[in-house]
Design a protein around this motif. Structure first.
Motif, short mmCIF file in Angstrom:
data_model
loop_
_atom_site.label_atom_id
_atom_site.label_comp_id
_atom_site.label_asym_id
_atom_site.label_seq_id
_atom_site.Cartn_x
_atom_site.Cartn_y
_atom_site.Cartn_z
N ALA A 57 0.87 -1.19 0.00
CA ALA A 57 0.00 0.00 0.00
C ALA A 57 0.90 1.22 0.00
O ALA A 57 1.79 1.35 0.85
CB ALA A 57 -0.90 0.00 1.24
N THR A 58 0.68 2.12 -0.95
CA THR A 58 1.51 3.33 -1.03
C THR A 58 0.78 4.50 -0.36
O THR A 58 -0.44 4.46 -0.17
CB THR A 58 1.76 3.68 -2.51
N GLY A 59 1.51 5.55 -0.05
CA GLY A 59 0.88 6.76 0.49
C GLY A 59 0.10 7.48 -0.61
O GLY A 59 0.37 7.31 -1.80
N GLY A 60 -0.87 8.31 -0.19
CA GLY A 60 -1.74 8.98 -1.16
C GLY A 60 -1.00 9.88 -2.15
O GLY A 60 -1.43 10.08 -3.27
N GLY A 61 0.17 10.40 -1.74
CA GLY A 61 0.91 11.30 -2.61
C GLY A 61 2.07 10.64 -3.36
O GLY A 61 2.88 11.32 -4.00
N ALA A 62 2.10 9.31 -3.30
CA ALA A 62 3.25 8.59 -3.89
C ALA A 62 3.38 8.82 -5.40
O ALA A 62 4.48 8.72 -5.95
CB ALA A 62 3.13 7.10 -3.59
N VAL A 63 2.26 9.13 -6.05
CA VAL A 63 2.31 9.28 -7.52
C VAL A 63 2.77 10.67 -7.96
O VAL A 63 2.90 10.93 -9.15
CB VAL A 63 0.94 8.99 -8.18
N LEU A 64 3.01 11.56 -7.00
CA LEU A 64 3.35 12.94 -7.39
C LEU A 64 4.68 13.02 -8.13
O LEU A 64 4.85 13.84 -9.02
CB LEU A 64 3.39 13.83 -6.14
N ARG A 65 5.63 12.18 -7.73
CA ARG A 65 6.95 12.23 -8.39
C ARG A 65 7.01 11.24 -9.55
O ARG A 65 6.66 10.07 -9.38
CB ARG A 65 8.07 11.89 -7.39
N GLU A 66 7.53 11.74 -10.65
CA GLU A 66 7.67 10.90 -11.85
C GLU A 66 8.52 9.65 -11.53
O GLU A 66 8.19 8.54 -11.96
CB GLU A 66 8.32 11.75 -12.96
N GLU A 67 9.59 9.84 -10.75
CA GLU A 67 10.46 8.69 -10.43
C GLU A 67 9.68 7.61 -9.67
O GLU A 67 9.87 6.42 -9.90
CB GLU A 67 11.68 9.15 -9.59
N ASN A 68 8.77 8.04 -8.78
CA ASN A 68 7.95 7.05 -8.04
C ASN A 68 7.00 6.34 -9.00
O ASN A 68 6.79 5.12 -8.89
CB ASN A 68 7.11 7.72 -6.95
N ARG A 69 6.40 7.11 -9.90
CA ARG A 69 5.43 6.49 -10.83
C ARG A 69 6.12 5.42 -11.67
O ARG A 69 5.57 4.34 -11.90
CB ARG A 69 4.79 7.55 -11.74
N CYS A 70 7.35 5.68 -12.09
CA CYS A 70 8.10 4.68 -12.87
C CYS A 70 8.38 3.45 -12.02
O CYS A 70 8.16 2.32 -12.46
CB CYS A 70 9.45 5.25 -13.34
N LEU A 71 8.85 3.68 -10.79
CA LEU A 71 9.16 2.54 -9.90
C LEU A 71 7.91 1.70 -9.67
O LEU A 71 7.96 0.46 -9.69
CB LEU A 71 9.67 3.06 -8.54
N ILE A 72 6.78 2.38 -9.44
CA ILE A 72 5.53 1.67 -9.15
C ILE A 72 5.09 0.86 -10.37
O ILE A 72 4.77 -0.33 -10.28
CB ILE A 72 4.44 2.68 -8.70
N ARG A 73 5.12 1.52 -11.55
CA ARG A 73 4.69 0.83 -12.78
C ARG A 73 5.55 -0.40 -13.06
O ARG A 73 5.07 -1.44 -13.45
CB ARG A 73 4.77 1.77 -13.98
N GLU A 74 6.84 -0.25 -12.83
CA GLU A 74 7.76 -1.36 -13.12
C GLU A 74 7.78 -2.40 -12.01
O GLU A 74 8.31 -3.49 -12.18
CB GLU A 74 9.17 -0.83 -13.36
N GLY A 75 7.20 -2.02 -10.84
CA GLY A 75 7.34 -2.88 -9.65
C GLY A 75 6.29 -3.94 -9.49
O GLY A 75 6.39 -4.77 -8.58
N GLY A 76 5.28 -3.95 -10.35
CA GLY A 76 4.25 -4.98 -10.20
C GLY A 76 2.96 -4.60 -10.90
O GLY A 76 2.93 -3.69 -11.72
N THR A 77 1.89 -5.29 -10.53
CA THR A 77 0.55 -4.97 -11.05
C THR A 77 -0.02 -3.87 -10.16
O THR A 77 -0.05 -4.00 -8.93
CB THR A 77 -0.35 -6.23 -10.99
N VAL A 78 -0.46 -2.79 -10.79
CA VAL A 78 -0.84 -1.60 -10.03
C VAL A 78 -2.35 -1.42 -10.04
O VAL A 78 -2.98 -1.38 -11.11
CB VAL A 78 -0.15 -0.33 -10.61
N VAL A 79 -2.93 -1.31 -8.85
CA VAL A 79 -4.37 -1.17 -8.70
C VAL A 79 -4.68 0.19 -8.09
O VAL A 79 -4.22 0.51 -6.99
CB VAL A 79 -4.94 -2.29 -7.79
N TYR A 80 -5.45 1.00 -8.81
CA TYR A 80 -5.90 2.30 -8.30
C TYR A 80 -7.21 2.09 -7.56
O TYR A 80 -8.22 1.71 -8.16
CB TYR A 80 -6.06 3.27 -9.48
N LEU A 81 -7.20 2.33 -6.25
CA LEU A 81 -8.43 2.27 -5.46
C LEU A 81 -9.10 3.64 -5.53
O LEU A 81 -8.67 4.58 -4.87
CB LEU A 81 -8.12 1.87 -4.02
N PHE A 82 -10.11 3.71 -6.35
CA PHE A 82 -10.81 4.98 -6.58
C PHE A 82 -11.87 5.19 -5.51
O PHE A 82 -12.60 4.26 -5.15
CB PHE A 82 -11.49 4.95 -7.96
N THR A 83 -11.95 6.41 -5.01
CA THR A 83 -13.07 6.75 -4.13
C THR A 83 -13.47 8.20 -4.36
O THR A 83 -12.72 8.97 -4.98
CB THR A 83 -12.72 6.47 -2.66
#
Ligand code: SKM
Length: 175
Positions: A79-105
Motif C-alpha cells: 500500500a503506497t501513500g496517497g501522494g506517492a504518484v506525485l513524483r515521476e520517479e515514483n510512478r516509474c518505480l511503481i509501474r515497473e514494480g508490479g501490477t498496479v491497482v488504483y483504489l478509486f473513491t
C-alpha cells in the motif's frame, strides 16, 4: 517456478488502501507492506512529526526511498501513500514494480473516512473538502496513468473490493 508480480495499491487518503491491502494479502497468502507505516517505523516518529521537522519535501524523500525498497521485494502486496504518484520517479518505480491497482473513491467518502484522523498533516485544515477536491483534480489523472486496473471502493465493503481485485488481476494474467 513462475515469478508472481507484486500487487501495488495506489489511491488517495481514505480509499482504504491499508485495510484492503491487509485483507488482500491474507487472502492471497502474501506479505503486506504499508509504505506510510514502514516510513514511521524506520524513522521512529509519526507522519505529522516528519512533516513538522523535515517538511513535506523531507517526507517525500523518505517516501521515494521506501517505494524503491518495497517494489524490490517479491510477490508482496504494497500500500503506497496517497501522494506517492506525485513524483515521476515514483510512478516509474511503481509501474515497473508490479501490477498496479488504483483504489478509486469519491471526495465525499474521503471526507467521511478521514474525519477524525489526526495522522494526515495535509488535512489538518478547516477547508479539508477543498483540499481534497484540489488533490483529486491533480492526482486522479496520475493514478490512472500509473494503474493497470481501476477499482471503486465507495459504496461497498473491503471484502467485496478484495474479491473484485483478485478476479480482475486474474483476468489480466489469464484473459
Ligand atoms: O503519505 C501520507 C501523507 O500524509 C501524505 C499523503 C498525501 O499526500 O496524500 C497521504 C498519506 O498516505
Amino acid at each position: 517456478m513462475q515469478e508472481v508480480p507484486n500487487l501495488i495499491l495506489i489511491g488517495p487518503m481514505g480509499a482504504g488502501k491499508s485495510t484492503i491491502g491487509r485483507l488482500l494479502a491474507a487472502e492471497m497468502s502474501r506479505d503486506f507492506h504499508d509504505s506510510d507505516h514502514e516510513i514511521q517505523a524506520r524513522c521512529g516518529a509519526d507522519i505529522p512529526w516528519i512533516f513538522d521537522v523535515e517538511g513535506e519535501q523531507g517526507f517525500r524523500d523518505r517516501e521515494s526511498a521506501m517505494i524503491e525498497e518495497l517494489v524490490g521485494r517479491q510477490s508482496v502486496v504494497i500500500a503506497t501513500g496517497g501522494g506517492a504518484v506525485l513524483r515521476e520517479e515514483n510512478r516509474c518505480l511503481i509501474r515497473e514494480g508490479g501490477t498496479v491497482v488504483y483504489l478509486f473513491t469519491t471526495v465525499e467518502q474521503q471526507l467521511k473516512r478521514t474525519a477524525r484522523d489526526r495522522n494526515r498533516p495535509l488535512l489538518q485544515r478547516p477547508d479539508r473538502e477543498q483540499v481534497l477536491r484540489d488533490m483529486f483534480a491533480l492526482r486522479d489523472p496520475l493514478y490512472r496513468a500509473t494503474a493497470d486496473l481501476v477499482i471503486r471502493t465507495d459504496r461497498r465493503g473491503p471484502r467485496a473490493v478484495v474479491n473484485d481485485i483478485i478476479r480482475r488481476v486474474q483476468r489480466l494474467v489469464d484473459p
